[in-house]
Design a protein around this motif. Structure first.
Motif: not given
Length: 692
Positions: A188, A192, A197-199, A215-217, A219-220
């Motif tokens: 992850r 990033r 750091n832009h999903i 994905y929205s994050s 972390d997903e």
């Protein structure tokens, strides 16, 4: 050996490529030969006997501490180097230099039991355990911390010891496809960093709009389940990049730690030549890359009924030509001394084969060769793995005698040694580069389109042709200067960008001769197809439009004709529409696109561009296309049969016969045979001196 002064950098031309002359090796030595030894496996009273016999056989260095972490650090934070000091001193008594190793491939049991979170976890949930080797995760920060503490103690102790000539990191470090929780956390963070750091940037790169994968994050995101059918191949591409980076960073950090303390000592590691794994050459602070090579282990890649006793004729040559360009020089850390224990079938090598392999390593420009191992083990997993001496510890094995013969021959030739770059002009005129990027293999193999396609086999068709021409070959990456090569081949170079195509175009315009093959520049660096006609990324360079491509069943191959000669194909064939500036070579027959071409060539600026949009069944088309092109370019080529190769170094020509028949070689004018004769038997070697 020449005094080692690490700050001495002398520019020299090695194989046509400008590199820094390594201060650790001297051309006058030609090459050095050594053998692995494990003092911790043997009664200390036998050590001196063993080192004495090593020296008497002709070995010049030995190799310690590769798997000895448990002996070096028997308890956490408590170190014991006394036993290793005794072994180093005895080796030095018999004029044997030492390669020191980090033992990170075999963490001790206290580490695995106290910190089980450092263990590798496979995709299916299996967690590796103590009792084998290479079971710790490179992605684990804790494992790295514990490794670095041990390595720094070792480097502090031996880094300024003149008896130590260099260091080997880990053992055969591979890319780990690890599903340890630490690996997922690190993946992850890798994403990033890569996507700022832009999903949304990641979603675009991975094409997650397809099949509702958005994905929205970060972390997903989890590690890709590669066994799951239709898993997003862009995600897998990034995962492979991440996995290779973990291995590369672990090695590079080890290297920098050693260099804090080492004086006049080089640092390398012993890669297995798995070219498509993507980590070889990826640790920039290593002084050079080394490899291991085993030739006889039950496969049937050799020539003739008993060819498996000699091995694939190009297996060592390809490794030489791949590893040498990484830093301009290389070593071989493990070379098979006889029977091994891990193959599907483990036959005896043909008498003479071990010596043939040694000369094959030398022919490519190696500065040293080491064999695994000196003594055959009496216990453990490798009991049936031959050594230089047998199970009694003193009787020399057949392979050991062939090492002894090779070392005597090298010492004989040292009186004739010339500079590394003394090579004939006609040989250098056919100097060719093969541009290789492992990521192309990753991408293609996930979407082969034809189950018979094999990316490395496609590359090897061109390589095999070049070696039959007696051409020196460098297998290079994009960091290298193309201008030094008369010819550059980029086989199946699927992922490209405008910057690379511009480099190719400039190379051609300035006088280079570029060969691109099928599947090249179809995708961008993320593995996406551009919003443009198929093949449009290179159409201005090649002068071709790709109308479409076809794939055939292997039992019903197609036919392609060049100058009246028919070739078969099935894995991939592109149908081209060349511009008026192009000349077409050959045509398809017996298909609905009969009369169309797959091969075109044209002049561009001072050079030429040739496009070969077809992959033949047996490589004969590729060889004839190269021969036709080299003839047009007035590049002289030889016609060596498959199984016979020839190289030059240090004013010497080396001819190697892997075939199942004797080969009669005609010496160049003014040359003189110094090892062997011009009638070369199977597994035979001819070495001749040249006048220049």
């Amino acid at each position: 050996m020449k005094k080692q002064i690490i700050t001495l950098l002398v520019a020299c031309l090695m194989g046509g490529t400008l590199f820094a002359q390594p201060a650790w090796f001297d051309d006058k030595d030609l090459t050095l030969t050594g053998t692995y030894y494990y003092p911790e496996h043997w009664n200390e009273k036998q050590w001196e006997r063993d080192f004495k016999q090593m020296h008497e056989l002709g070995f010049e260095f030995t190799h310690f501490a590769e798997f000895a972490w448990a002996q070096l650090e028997p308890e956490e934070g408590k170190y014991d180097f006394a036993w290793l000091d005794k072994a180093v001193a005895l080796a030095a008594k018999y004029q044997l230099k030492v390669i020191m190793c980090t033992s990170t491939a075999t963490p001790p049991v206290w580490l695995s039991r106290k910190y089980p979170e450092i263990l590798i976890k496979h995709e299916d949930g299996t967690i590796l355990d103590h009792g084998a080797r290479q079971h710790a995760s490179f992605a684990s920060p804790l494992y790295r911390e514990l490794s670095y503490k041990m390595i720094e103690k070792l480097a502090q102790h031996y880094g300024n010891d003149p008896r130590i000539i260099g260091w080997q990191l880990d053992n055969e470090p591979a890319v780990q496809f690890d599903y340890n929780p630490a690996a997922e956390t690190a993946f992850r963070q890798f994403l990033r960093d890569k996507y700022h750091n832009h999903i949304e940037e990641l979603n675009d790169a991975w094409g997650t709009a397809f099949w509702s994968e958005v994905y929205s994050s970060f972390d997903e995101i989890t590690l890709p389940k590669t066994a799951q059918m239709f898993m997003n191949h862009h995600q897998i591409l990034d995962y492979r990049r991440f996995a290779a980076k973990q291995t590369n960073d672990f090695l590079n950090e080890q290297c920098l730690l050693i260099k804090k303390h080492a004086r006049n000592q080089w640092v390398t590691t012993n890669y297995i030549p798995n070219y498509a794994e993507g980590h070889i050459g990826g640790s920039p602070d290593l002084d050079f890359a080394s490899y291991t090579r085993y030739m006889v282990y039950g496969d049937n890649e050799g020539i003739g009924r008993r060819g498996y006793r000699v091995g694939n004729p190009l297996r060592i040559a390809f490794a030489n030509d791949f590893f040498r360009p990484v830093k301009g020089f290389y070593g071989v850390m493990e070379l098979q001394p006889g029977q091994v224990n891990w193959g599907s079938i483990n036959p005896q090598p043909l008498p003479g084969a071990v010596r043939l392999w040694l000369w094959s390593v030398f022919a490519g420009g190696s500065d040293f060769t080491c064999t695994y191992r000196y003594r055959q083990p009496l216990y453990g997993t490798e009991q049936y793995h031959y050594g230089i001496v047998n199970t009694d510890g003193t009787t020399v094995t057949p392979g050991g005698r062939e090492f002894e013969q090779f070392m005597k021959e090298i010492k004989q030739l040292r009186t004739l040694a010339k500079a590394r770059d003394v090579k004939p002009d006609d040989y250098m005129a056919r100097h060719t580069a093969i541009l290789f990027n492992h990521e192309n293999a990753w991408s293609i193999e996930r979407q082969k389109q034809n189950h018979t396609w094999n990316t490395m086999a496609h590359v090897e068709k061109y390589y095999r042709a070049l070696k039959s021409f007696g051409a020196p070959v460098d297998i290079i990456n994009e960091s290298k200067d193309l201008a030094q090569y008369p010819v550059v081949i980029a086989p199946a170079y699927q992922m490209a960008d405008k910057a690379l195509v511009d480099r190719w175009t400039e190379y051609v315009k300035q006088g280079g001769n570029l060969i691109l093959t099928c599947r090249t520049a179809q995708k961008d660096r993320y593995g996406r197809l551009p919003e443009a006609p198929f093949g449009s990324m290179i159409s201005k360079l090649t002068g071709d439009e790709i109308e479409f491509y076809d794939l055939l069943l292997p039992e019903e191959p197609g036919k392609y004709v060049i100058d009246g000669k028919e070739y078969t194909w099935n894995t991939w064939g592109e149908i081209l529409k060349p511009s008026k500036e192009c000349r077409s070579w050959g045509k398809y027959i017996e298909e609905f696109y009969e009369g169309k071409t797959a091969i075109s060539t044209r002049k561009l600026g001072k050079g030429s561009i040739t496009y070969v949009g077809i992959d033949s069944t047996d490589g004969s088309l590729e060889k004839d296309v190269l021969r036709k092109l080299y003839t047009e370019l007035n590049i002289p080529v030889m016609e060596l049969p498959y199984g016979v190769t020839m190289e030059y170094r240090n004013g010497l020509g080396i001819v190697l016969n892997y075939s199942d028949k004797p080969y009669s070689f005609t010496l160049p004018a003014g040359a003189k045979a110094v090892i062997g004769t011009t009638d070369i038997p199977t597994a035979g070697v001819l070495v001749f001196s040249i006048q220049k």
